[in-house]
Design an enzyme around this catalytic site. Structure first.
Site, mmCIF file in Angstrom:
data_model
loop_
_atom_site.group_PDB
_atom_site.id
_atom_site.type_symbol
_atom_site.label_atom_id
_atom_site.label_comp_id
_atom_site.label_asym_id
_atom_site.label_seq_id
_atom_site.Cartn_x
_atom_site.Cartn_y
_atom_site.Cartn_z
ATOM 1 N N ARG A 115 -28.573 1.841 -2.067
ATOM 2 C CA ARG A 115 -28.655 2.352 -3.459
ATOM 3 C C ARG A 115 -28.259 1.262 -4.463
ATOM 4 N N TRP A 187 -18.044 -11.297 -7.676
ATOM 5 C CA TRP A 187 -18.414 -9.975 -7.155
ATOM 6 C C TRP A 187 -19.801 -9.559 -7.623
ATOM 7 N N ILE A 188 -20.771 -10.417 -7.470
ATOM 8 C CA ILE A 188 -22.089 -10.110 -8.020
ATOM 9 C C ILE A 188 -23.054 -9.686 -6.901
ATOM 10 N N ARG A 269 -24.224 3.665 -14.039
ATOM 11 C CA ARG A 269 -23.164 4.627 -13.678
ATOM 12 C C ARG A 269 -23.762 6.027 -13.512
ATOM 13 N N GLU A 389 -18.619 -0.842 -11.299
ATOM 14 C CA GLU A 389 -19.183 -0.137 -12.464
ATOM 15 C C GLU A 389 -18.088 0.593 -13.242
ATOM 16 N N THR A 391 -13.654 1.071 -12.737
ATOM 17 C CA THR A 391 -12.834 1.695 -11.687
ATOM 18 C C THR A 391 -12.562 3.162 -12.033
HETATM 19 P P1 TGC Z 1 -14.971 -1.220 -26.752
HETATM 20 O O1 TGC Z 1 -14.398 -1.815 -28.016
HETATM 21 O O2 TGC Z 1 -14.565 0.148 -26.356
HETATM 22 O O3 TGC Z 1 -16.575 -1.262 -26.841
HETATM 23 C C1 TGC Z 1 -17.288 -2.412 -27.281
HETATM 24 C C2 TGC Z 1 -18.613 -1.915 -27.821
HETATM 25 O O4 TGC Z 1 -19.379 -1.329 -26.767
HETATM 26 C C3 TGC Z 1 -19.671 0.054 -27.056
HETATM 27 N N1 TGC Z 1 -19.581 0.767 -25.775
HETATM 28 C C4 TGC Z 1 -20.656 1.169 -25.101
HETATM 29 N N2 TGC Z 1 -21.951 1.111 -25.389
HETATM 30 C C5 TGC Z 1 -22.807 1.609 -24.495
HETATM 31 N N3 TGC Z 1 -22.425 2.137 -23.313
HETATM 32 C C6 TGC Z 1 -21.124 2.196 -22.978
HETATM 33 N N4 TGC Z 1 -20.754 2.703 -21.790
HETATM 34 C C7 TGC Z 1 -20.169 1.710 -23.889
HETATM 35 N N5 TGC Z 1 -18.814 1.612 -23.874
HETATM 36 C C8 TGC Z 1 -18.474 1.039 -25.040
HETATM 37 C C9 TGC Z 1 -18.617 0.462 -28.058
HETATM 38 O O5 TGC Z 1 -19.058 1.541 -28.849
HETATM 39 C C10 TGC Z 1 -18.487 -0.814 -28.867
HETATM 40 O O6 TGC Z 1 -19.610 -0.907 -29.721
HETATM 41 P P2 TGC Z 1 -19.520 -1.646 -31.144
HETATM 42 O O7 TGC Z 1 -20.824 -1.407 -31.799
HETATM 43 O O8 TGC Z 1 -18.353 -1.019 -31.866
HETATM 44 O O9 TGC Z 1 -19.263 -3.084 -30.863
HETATM 45 O O10 TGC Z 1 -14.715 -2.275 -25.591
HETATM 46 P P3 TGC Z 1 -13.368 -2.676 -24.842
HETATM 47 O O11 TGC Z 1 -13.319 -4.160 -24.748
HETATM 48 O O12 TGC Z 1 -12.182 -1.988 -25.451
HETATM 49 O O13 TGC Z 1 -13.638 -2.130 -23.345
HETATM 50 C C11 TGC Z 1 -13.603 -0.816 -23.059
HETATM 51 C C12 TGC Z 1 -13.745 -0.593 -21.509
HETATM 52 C C13 TGC Z 1 -12.467 -0.962 -20.785
HETATM 53 C C14 TGC Z 1 -14.024 0.872 -21.343
HETATM 54 C C15 TGC Z 1 -14.919 -1.455 -20.957
HETATM 55 O O14 TGC Z 1 -14.621 -2.805 -21.008
HETATM 56 C C16 TGC Z 1 -15.268 -1.103 -19.538
HETATM 57 O O15 TGC Z 1 -16.074 -0.184 -19.297
HETATM 58 N N6 TGC Z 1 -14.716 -1.831 -18.513
HETATM 59 C C17 TGC Z 1 -15.121 -1.689 -17.130
HETATM 60 C C18 TGC Z 1 -15.951 -2.899 -16.716
HETATM 61 C C19 TGC Z 1 -17.042 -2.531 -15.764
HETATM 62 O O16 TGC Z 1 -17.461 -1.405 -15.630
HETATM 63 N N7 TGC Z 1 -17.588 -3.544 -15.128
HETATM 64 C C20 TGC Z 1 -18.707 -3.348 -14.262
HETATM 65 C C21 TGC Z 1 -19.348 -4.674 -13.879
HETATM 66 S S1 TGC Z 1 -20.985 -4.529 -13.273
HETATM 67 C C22 TGC Z 1 -20.821 -3.786 -11.773
HETATM 68 O O17 TGC Z 1 -19.801 -3.393 -11.334
HETATM 69 C C23 TGC Z 1 -22.069 -3.678 -11.033
HETATM 70 S S2 TGC Z 1 -21.904 -3.049 -9.471
HETATM 71 C C24 TGC Z 1 -23.498 -3.171 -9.031
HETATM 72 C C25 TGC Z 1 -23.896 -2.409 -7.841
HETATM 73 O O18 TGC Z 1 -24.271 -1.184 -7.956
HETATM 74 O O19 TGC Z 1 -23.940 -3.043 -6.745
HETATM 75 P P1 FAD Z 2 -9.126 -5.336 -11.981
HETATM 76 O O1 FAD Z 2 -9.770 -5.212 -13.318
HETATM 77 O O2 FAD Z 2 -8.236 -6.495 -11.754
HETATM 78 O O3 FAD Z 2 -8.330 -3.988 -11.692
HETATM 79 C C1 FAD Z 2 -7.393 -3.864 -10.621
HETATM 80 C C2 FAD Z 2 -6.712 -2.497 -10.744
HETATM 81 O O4 FAD Z 2 -6.026 -2.420 -11.998
HETATM 82 C C3 FAD Z 2 -7.701 -1.336 -10.719
HETATM 83 O O5 FAD Z 2 -7.164 -0.264 -10.011
HETATM 84 C C4 FAD Z 2 -7.839 -0.949 -12.192
HETATM 85 O O6 FAD Z 2 -8.180 0.420 -12.367
HETATM 86 C C5 FAD Z 2 -6.432 -1.243 -12.686
HETATM 87 N N1 FAD Z 2 -6.425 -1.479 -14.141
HETATM 88 C C6 FAD Z 2 -7.042 -2.481 -14.821
HETATM 89 N N2 FAD Z 2 -6.835 -2.333 -16.141
HETATM 90 C C7 FAD Z 2 -6.099 -1.212 -16.292
HETATM 91 C C8 FAD Z 2 -5.587 -0.500 -17.430
HETATM 92 N N3 FAD Z 2 -5.833 -0.899 -18.683
HETATM 93 N N4 FAD Z 2 -4.849 0.618 -17.206
HETATM 94 C C9 FAD Z 2 -4.628 1.064 -15.937
HETATM 95 N N5 FAD Z 2 -5.101 0.446 -14.810
HETATM 96 C C10 FAD Z 2 -5.824 -0.667 -15.014
HETATM 97 N N6 FAD Z 2 -19.652 -6.932 -11.194
HETATM 98 C C11 FAD Z 2 -20.760 -7.420 -11.834
HETATM 99 O O7 FAD Z 2 -20.681 -7.901 -12.947
HETATM 100 N N7 FAD Z 2 -21.971 -7.386 -11.221
HETATM 101 C C12 FAD Z 2 -22.148 -6.882 -9.978
HETATM 102 O O8 FAD Z 2 -23.279 -6.856 -9.456
HETATM 103 C C13 FAD Z 2 -21.005 -6.392 -9.270
HETATM 104 N N8 FAD Z 2 -21.114 -5.964 -7.980
HETATM 105 C C14 FAD Z 2 -19.986 -5.669 -7.267
HETATM 106 C C15 FAD Z 2 -20.076 -5.426 -5.884
HETATM 107 C C16 FAD Z 2 -18.929 -5.189 -5.139
HETATM 108 C C17 FAD Z 2 -19.029 -5.015 -3.666
HETATM 109 C C18 FAD Z 2 -17.667 -5.118 -5.786
HETATM 110 C C19 FAD Z 2 -16.420 -4.829 -5.019
HETATM 111 C C20 FAD Z 2 -17.578 -5.340 -7.147
HETATM 112 C C21 FAD Z 2 -18.716 -5.640 -7.901
HETATM 113 N N9 FAD Z 2 -18.643 -5.969 -9.272
HETATM 114 C C22 FAD Z 2 -19.753 -6.431 -9.940
HETATM 115 C C23 FAD Z 2 -17.344 -6.073 -9.916
HETATM 116 C C24 FAD Z 2 -16.700 -4.738 -10.283
HETATM 117 O O9 FAD Z 2 -17.305 -4.194 -11.401
HETATM 118 C C25 FAD Z 2 -15.210 -5.006 -10.520
HETATM 119 O O10 FAD Z 2 -14.625 -5.209 -9.250
HETATM 120 C C26 FAD Z 2 -14.522 -3.868 -11.259
HETATM 121 O O11 FAD Z 2 -15.002 -3.755 -12.577
HETATM 122 C C27 FAD Z 2 -12.990 -4.037 -11.280
HETATM 123 O O12 FAD Z 2 -12.620 -5.316 -11.629
HETATM 124 P P2 FAD Z 2 -11.562 -6.125 -10.725
HETATM 125 O O13 FAD Z 2 -12.017 -6.057 -9.316
HETATM 126 O O14 FAD Z 2 -11.383 -7.464 -11.334
HETATM 127 O O15 FAD Z 2 -10.228 -5.286 -10.807
#
Ligand code: TGC
Ligand code: FAD
Length: 410
Positions: A115, A187-188, A269, A389, A391
């Site tokens: 997936r 982690w890409i 997500r 995507e 945590t």
């Molecule tokens: P914040 O100030 O809240 O937001 C910045 C701007 O973004 C807008 N926004 C969104 N827009 C669309 N969709 C969303 N889900 C949005 N969330 C926020 C927001 O309105 C704002 O817009 P503007 O116009 O005011 O600039 O940003 P922040 O820096 O305080 O961060 C908030 C937080 C912690 C929720 C955000 O950074 C976050 O979601 N962190 C988690 C990071 C994450 O999910 N990483 C994933 C990496 S990719 C991945 O894991 C792929 S796995 C792939 C696979 O399936 O194998």
């Molecule tokens: P951290 O951000 O260091 O977090 C560690 C712990 O601290 C977590 O439990 C978290 O919930 C907690 N924490 C952090 N901040 C706070 C807070 N403010 N308050 C309370 N608790 C907090 N990323 C991409 O960009 N592209 C990809 O394709 C991709 N694929 C992935 C595939 C795999 C197999 C894995 C494992 C990860 C992948 N990721 C990808 C990255 C993934 O999105 C990150 O691992 C995830 O966003 C968490 O970041 P981190 O691992 O650095 O943990």
């Protein structure tokens, strides 16, 4: 262990055969099918059958031996699972969001890593090119990505910036006829096999922008990350950029700031909210079958109240998760879903799938820890799904912020 002649698995291998035959029955306790269109059901059933034929026979080996079944990309493309909602003029099938969700459910019933391959290609690579790209970029990349002629990856997370991508340090400067990109991503998914990467990086003004980076360019590399005990059928790596020259035409023109990558995440997500249901269903199906066939104290395990409690809670949570995903799907189709609603569904559905996997493991007793059954593989995979995507706790804080109006991140 499966081929070890010293280990006798007589009764359990019977259960295994029976469980495999019946694994794809699906469970529709609240007649959700009545809410689906004929096209949605057809897409779901086609994907279920493809998973049964192409994924299930090989997935335990892929997981055990860390093999990446890249040949599956072609089948995913043929079924329209790479960017299902992309319009047909760009090579997609123009499906609605519920069809997309149901496809992810069936893929994750097979394996979260499979997936993942579809999620990344469709929601994290094709979606930003479609949503924020120029017409030239759409025509150049989308058909090639939809057909799996090209594989893409999504670079947001960095070694020091995971949950807080706003802190990223990957950056680019104007190099005259191109941009010069430096930095590293961590982690890409699919990076070691990717032809292109959608990379989020800061410009000279510190603004986050999206770049389509040719991974064959000089200075770009993607070392594989080894030692994963989760998502082992999926390949994961780093992205390293050392003075990579990126043509200026590869900048995504129509978005600036963190909302660019975060809106791609909303799309992905949402797919995970459906996908996790599939993994949970596969565990539930296996546990139900096992509980009816395995006897202890002279009766099937399913005849004990404690086992029934586990099974009843599993199907209750699966049913709630299905309804949550379906309702979110209708909001997505109407373009009314909020990022916070997506967070709630992703968080809830992954958590319940993981709980179901843990309970299902218990119902299988000792056999539950072997790869005779899919349970441990799903459980280990779901640990990643709980983290990537966004945590589990980050999504909780997004809900917390939404209901209180108070931002716990700043
Ligand atoms: P914040 O100030 O809240 O937001 C910045 C701007 O973004 C807008 N926004 C969104 N827009 C669309 N969709 C969303 N889900 C949005 N969330 C926020 C927001 O309105 C704002 O817009 P503007 O116009 O005011 O600039 O940003 P922040 O820096 O305080 O961060 C908030 C937080 C912690 C929720 C955000 O950074 C976050 O979601 N962190 C988690 C990071 C994450 O999910 N990483 C994933 C990496 S990719 C991945 O894991 C792929 S796995 C792939 C696979 O399936 O194998
Ligand atoms: P951290 O951000 O260091 O977090 C560690 C712990 O601290 C977590 O439990 C978290 O919930 C907690 N924490 C952090 N901040 C706070 C807070 N403010 N308050 C309370 N608790 C907090 N990323 C991409 O960009 N592209 C990809 O394709 C991709 N694929 C992935 C595939 C795999 C197999 C894995 C494992 C990860 C992948 N990721 C990808 C990255 C993934 O999105 C990150 O691992 C995830 O966003 C968490 O970041 P981190 O691992 O650095 O943990």
């Amino acid at each position: 262990m499966r081929d070890n002649p010293n280990i006798i698995l007589t009764p359990a291998s019977e259960f295994k055969r029976a469980a495999k035959q019946d694994r794809f029955q699906g469970h529709d306790y609240y007649a959700l099918d009545e809410l689906l269109t004929t096209e949605q059901k057809m897409a779901r059933d086609a994907m279920r059958e493809w998973v049964r034929q192409e994924v299930s026979p090989i997935i335990e080996d892929c997981f055990e031996f860390n093999k990446h079944p890249l040949h599956l990309f072609k089948g995913l493309a043929e079924l329209g699972a790479l960017g299902p909602t992309t319009p047909t003029q760009y090579g997609g099938v123009g499906a609605d969001d519920i069809t997309y969700g149901l496809m992810m459910q069936e893929l994750e019933r097979g394996d979260s890593g499979i997936r993942s391959a579809a999620s990344v290609q469709g929601s994290l690579v094709m979606y930003p090119i479609y949503k924020f790209g120029s017409e030239f970029q759409r025509k150049k990349y989308l058909p090639a990505l939809a057909s799996a002629e090209m594989i893409g990856c999504f670079g947001l997370t960095e070694p020091d910036h995971g949950s807080n991508p706003a802190g990223m340090t990957t950056h680019f400067v104007d190099g005259g006829d191109c941009y010069i990109l430096n930095g590293a991503k961590m982690w890409i998914t699919n990076s070691p096999i990717a032809d292109v990467a959608v990379v989020w990086a800061k410009d000279e003004a510190g603004e986050i922008r999206g770049l389509i980076v040719d991974m064959h360019a000089k200075g770009a590399s993607a070392p594989e990350i080894h030692g994963k005990l989760s998502l082992r059928a999926s390949i994961t790596g780093e992205l390293v950029f050392e003075d990579v020259r990126v043509p200026k035409e590869n900048l995504l023109p129509n978005v600036k700031g963190l909302k660019g990558p975060l809106s791609c995440l909303s799309k992905a997500r949402y797919g995970i909210a459906w996908g996790a249901i599939g993994a949970g269903m596969d565990c539930y199906d296996s546990a139900l079958r096992y509980s009816l066939e395995r006897e202890q104290f002279g009766r099937p395990l399913g005849g004990f109240q404690l086992t029934q409690k586990k099974l009843a809670e599993m199907i209750t949570e699966l049913t709630k998760a299905q309804l949550l995903a379906w309702r979110l799907g209708t909001l997505m189709i109407a373009d009314k879903a909020t990022p916070a609603q997506v967070s709630m569904a992703k968080r809830n559905n992954v958590q319940i799938a993981l709980q179901i996997a843990r309970e299902a493991r218990q119902i299988h007793g000792g056999m539950g820890i072997t790869n005779e059954y899919p349970i441990m593989r799903h459980m280990m995979n779901l640990e990643t799904v709980l983290t990537y995507e966004g945590t589990h706790d980050i999504h909780l804080l997004i809900t917390g912020m939404d209901v209180t109006g108070l931002n716990a991140f700043k």
